[in-house]
Each structure stands twice: as structure tokens, then as C-alpha cells.
Scaffold this active site. Structure first.
Site: not given
Ligand code: CAA
Length: 389
Positions: A29, A78, A110, A142, A232, A241
Site C-alpha cells: 500500500d 560507511e 551513520c 539495502y 538522524h 518515534k
Molecule cells: N498505511 C500507513 N502506515 C502503514 C501502512 C499503511 N497502509 N502499512 C504499514 N504501515 C506502518 C506500520 O504500522 C509501521 O509503523 P510503525 O513503525 O509506527 O509501527 C510502518 O508502516 C512500517 O511498517 P512495518 O514495520 O511493517 O515495515 P517493515 O517490516 O517493512 O520494515 C523497517 C520497516 C524495519 C524500518 C525496514 O524498512 C528496515 O529494515 N529499514 C532499514 C533499517 C533502518 O533504517 N533502521 C533504523 C534504525 S538504524 C539507523 O538509524 C542507522 C541507519 O541509518 C541504517
């Protein structure tokens, strides 16, 4: 002596992918990406761009009379292109800077641009007549069809650190916190990051609460002493968050103001994606352009690097600060939108671990500095402004 950020410039690639296109292609979505993750667009990286070209291009926009006074270049990344030689060496060469300059590359996911700024502050304290150039340059990769794909991005922020800076002084008393964790990493044999996504978001929030809490305890400052808290931004929802973990149910004027300022920080990041080391500093540039800041305001900055390290520190905005921070909204609109096919093609053309000679087609990339290819295991860079080009 007041020391801090004197000038800020930014660059990203000339191409972007719309997150609605990505969501449709991945069967998600679109609101998950637009609202749930908080990204509208992400920079797409042609094979002709890497951290050197991005870093050099960002730094080339700094005032030339100030660049002449740089005696150290710190490139935080990185997305290294060599396990031995510092990418700052190539940047110095492309910018035709003096040879009497110290160059080095820094790494801790980062976080390292923040370490670079703190180290630069120390160098300026020793030699206040000199400038330090700190460049945060990264390509967040990624992999196709991974959960992290929506959080990709690329770009570089170039900052000059000096005495009596024009943008923001860095206050003493930063709180750093580091623990050996595996939330996100990239082994030597991999061109894409490995990540424990949900865990990484939890660690991020924990490290923010810990460093912010220690800072408040140490200084006696309160939430209303900050005109903004910026973060960040691996994706813009991450900042929300973290801020909400602090504000909870609060909805008074202070909390509302901090929420508005966060939206201002997120504005440009929504259009570019993750910059890894540069994200917090693109956030600062975005806050300057879109937020409500005045000279003398204190802002809090939370820097986070997986692995993991967090730092909370504060800065005071200086008179006329906005004139020294590049306004980027207009040229961001001039980037070319690419479709999914083109995005995937560019993704796969990345030089990566290829050890063969390669020549890239330079016609389609309008950037000043270009990676032309690789010959005898050496990257070949060109400058469009050079007579030899
Ligand atoms: N409408 C609105 N919101 C929706 C939705 C919809 N139709 N469907 C899902 N969502 C929301 C979910 O409720 C969720 O919200 P919350 O986090 O507030 O609960 C959000 O969208 C994401 O959904 P999911 O959790 O299901 O997403 P996902 O499992 O696909 O993964 C992620 C999300 C873990 C961030 C993934 O994108 C990821 O691994 N990203 C890379 C890692 C990252 O960025 N980590 C951040 C901390 S580490 C860091 O900061 C260093 C760095 O730069 C990497």
C-alpha cells in the site's frame, strides 16, 4: 572560544524514484511508504556517482576563499570505495586543493560525521586560524525487494568548521554512548547492508533516551530550553518515534512546537532518503529552511550509528545563520524522475566488487564530478569543468 559549523552545502544525485512507484511494484500500500515509513522520494544512484563525486560536488559549492584556509579534510562514510586509501584524498585532488592538507576517512556507521565535527572542533581550538572541512557522504543500499529498500537514498553534506562560526556553535558537554551490537552492518564481501530492522529501530530509541536523559541530568536543562530537537533520519518516521518516546502524551505549546520543528527537519529528507552519515546534517539544513529558528536558539541533535553509537549534543544558532546554509528545495525539484526499470538497471550497474576494467557512459549524468570507470584496479574520476574533459 566559540567553535562550530560555519557553512553547509548539500548534493544528491540527479535522479529520483517516487515511492508510490516503488510501493506499486512491490505490492505494498503506498501509504505504508508515504505515512508508515515517511518517505516520498529517494535518490537513485547512477554508476557514475560514488562518495567521492558526491563529496567533491558538495564541497565545491563552499566559498572558495574559505576552502583555501582548510588544513584538514575529514570524510565520514560507511560507503568506502577502498579498504586502505581515504576517499578524502580523491576529493582533495578533484577540488585542486593545497597539498599541505591532512586528509582522513572516518567510520562508525551513520554516526561518524558527528565524530568528525567533534574532532574538527578540537583541531580548530588548537589552530583557530584554520578551517576543517567535514564531509558526510554515503550511498544507502539495502538491495532490491528487501524491507530496507524503501529507506535507500544517497548524498553528501559538506561543512566547514571554524572559530566564530556563522551557522551554529557546538556547545560543550556532548553525551556519547557506545555498545557492541549487531543491528546493521556490512561485511567486507557485501555491497549491500545486512540489517535486523525492527531491532535497529528499538536500539535507536533506547540510545536516544539514554543520551538525552544523561545530558539533561548533567546540564539541568529542560525541554523548553530547546527550540528544536533533531535526529538522524534513516527514514523520517524514525525521528517521530524518537521524539514521541520523549513527549508521550504531552500536547502543550512546547510539545507542539517541537513536533512542528521535527516536520521542518523531515521535509528535505522525505525527498532524498537516507544519507547515512549526512542525514542528521541534511536535517539541520532542512530545519533552517523550513522551521522557525532565531539567532540564539538552542537546538539538540541526536546522532546515531548502528553497531552501535549514539551522541546527543547541542548547538546555538548564530546571527545570520540562514545565509550560510544552502537552500536546496529549488534544485531538488529539477531532478529527473526514473521508472522502476531504470532504477533497477542503475542499481545493478553499480561498480561494487567488480575487479575488471570498466568504462561508464557519462552522457546521462549532468553532475560536475563523475566516476568514469575503473582501469588497472584504479577508479577514474573526471571533472566536467576541467579543460582536459
Ligand atoms: N498505511 C500507513 N502506515 C502503514 C501502512 C499503511 N497502509 N502499512 C504499514 N504501515 C506502518 C506500520 O504500522 C509501521 O509503523 P510503525 O513503525 O509506527 O509501527 C510502518 O508502516 C512500517 O511498517 P512495518 O514495520 O511493517 O515495515 P517493515 O517490516 O517493512 O520494515 C523497517 C520497516 C524495519 C524500518 C525496514 O524498512 C528496515 O529494515 N529499514 C532499514 C533499517 C533502518 O533504517 N533502521 C533504523 C534504525 S538504524 C539507523 O538509524 C542507522 C541507519 O541509518 C541504517
Amino acid at each position: 572560544m566559540k567553535i562550530g559549523i560555519d557553512e553547509m552545502r548539500f548534493v544528491t544525485t540527479p535522479f529520483y524514484l517516487d515511492m508510490v512507484d516503488l510501493a506499486n511494484a512491490r505490492g505494498e500500500d503506498p501509504n505504508k511508504y508515504l505515512i508508515g515509513i515517511g518517505q516520498d522520494k529517494q535518490a537513485v544512484v547512477p554508476p557514475t556517482q560514488d562518495i567521492v563525486t558526491l563529496g567533491a560536488e558538495a564541497a565545491s559549492k563552499l566559498p572558495s576563499e574559505k576552502l583555501k584556509r582548510v588544513r584538514t579534510i575529514i570524510l565520514a562514510t560507511e560507503s568506502g570505495i577502498d579498504n586502505s586509501k581515504a576517499s578524502a584524498m580523491y576529493v582533495k585532488h578533484l577540488l585542486k586543493m593545497d597539498d599541505n592538507i591532512r586528509v582522513v576517512e572516518l567510520k562508525e556507521a551513520c554516526y561518524s560525521a558527528t565524530a568528525g565535527l567533534q574532532f574538527a572542533k578540537g583541531l580548530v581550538a588548537l589552530e583557530p586560524q584554520n578551517y576543517v572541512l567535514v564531509i558526510a557522504a554515503d550511498i544507502a543500499r539495502y538491495g532490491l525487494r528487501t524491507p530496507g529498500e524503501v529507506t535507500q537514498g544517497a548524498g553528501a553534506v559538506a561543512m566547514l568548521v571554524s572559530a566564530n562560526p556563522h551557522v551554529m556553535t557546538i556547545e560543550p558537554g556532548a553525551v556519547s554512548y557506545s555498545r557492541d551490537l549487531m543491528d546493521f552492518w556490512r561485511p567486507l564481501y557485501a555491497t549491500e547492508a545486512l540489517v535486523d530492522g525492527k531491532y535497529s529501530t528499538n536500539v535507536y530509541v533506547d540510545f536516544f533516551k539514554h543520551t538525552y536523559g544523561s545530558y539533561i541530568q548533567q546540564t539541568g536543562l529542560q525541554l523548553d530550553d530547546f527550540s528544536a530537537l533533531i535526529f538522524h533520519l534513516p527514514f523520517t518516521k524514525m525521528g517521530k518515534k524518537a521524539l514521541e518516546s520523549l513527549l508521550g502524551e504531552r500536547d502543550d505549546a512546547v510539545a507542539q512546537h517541537l513536533r512542528e520543528q521535527l516536520k521542518a527537519e523531515q521535509a528535505d529528507s522525505r525527498m532524498v532518503g537516507n544519507l547515512y552519515t549526512g542525514s542528521l546534517y541534511l536535517g539541520l539544513m532542512s530545519l533552517v529552511q523550513h522551521g522557525q529558528l532565531q539567532s540564539g536558539d538552542r537546538i539538540g541533535l541526536f546522532s546515531y550509528g548502528s553497531g552501535a553509537e549514539g551522541e546527543f549534543y547541542t548547538g546555538i544558532m548564530q546571527p545570520g545563520f540562514a545565509k550560510h546554509v544552502e537552500k536546496i528545495d529549488e534544485w531538488l525539484k529539477q531532478r529527473t524522475r526514473v521508472d522502476m526499470q531504470k532504477y533497477e538497471t542503475m542499481f545493478n550497474q553499480h561498480l561494487g566488487m567488480n575487479d575488471q576494467d570498466v568504462s561508464f557512459d557519462l552522457q546521462h549524468d549532468s553532475s560536475r564530478f563523475l566516476l568514469a570507470g575503473q582501469r588497472n584496479h584504479q577508479r577514474q574520476y573526471v571533472d566536467r569543468n576541467d579543460d582536459k574533459y
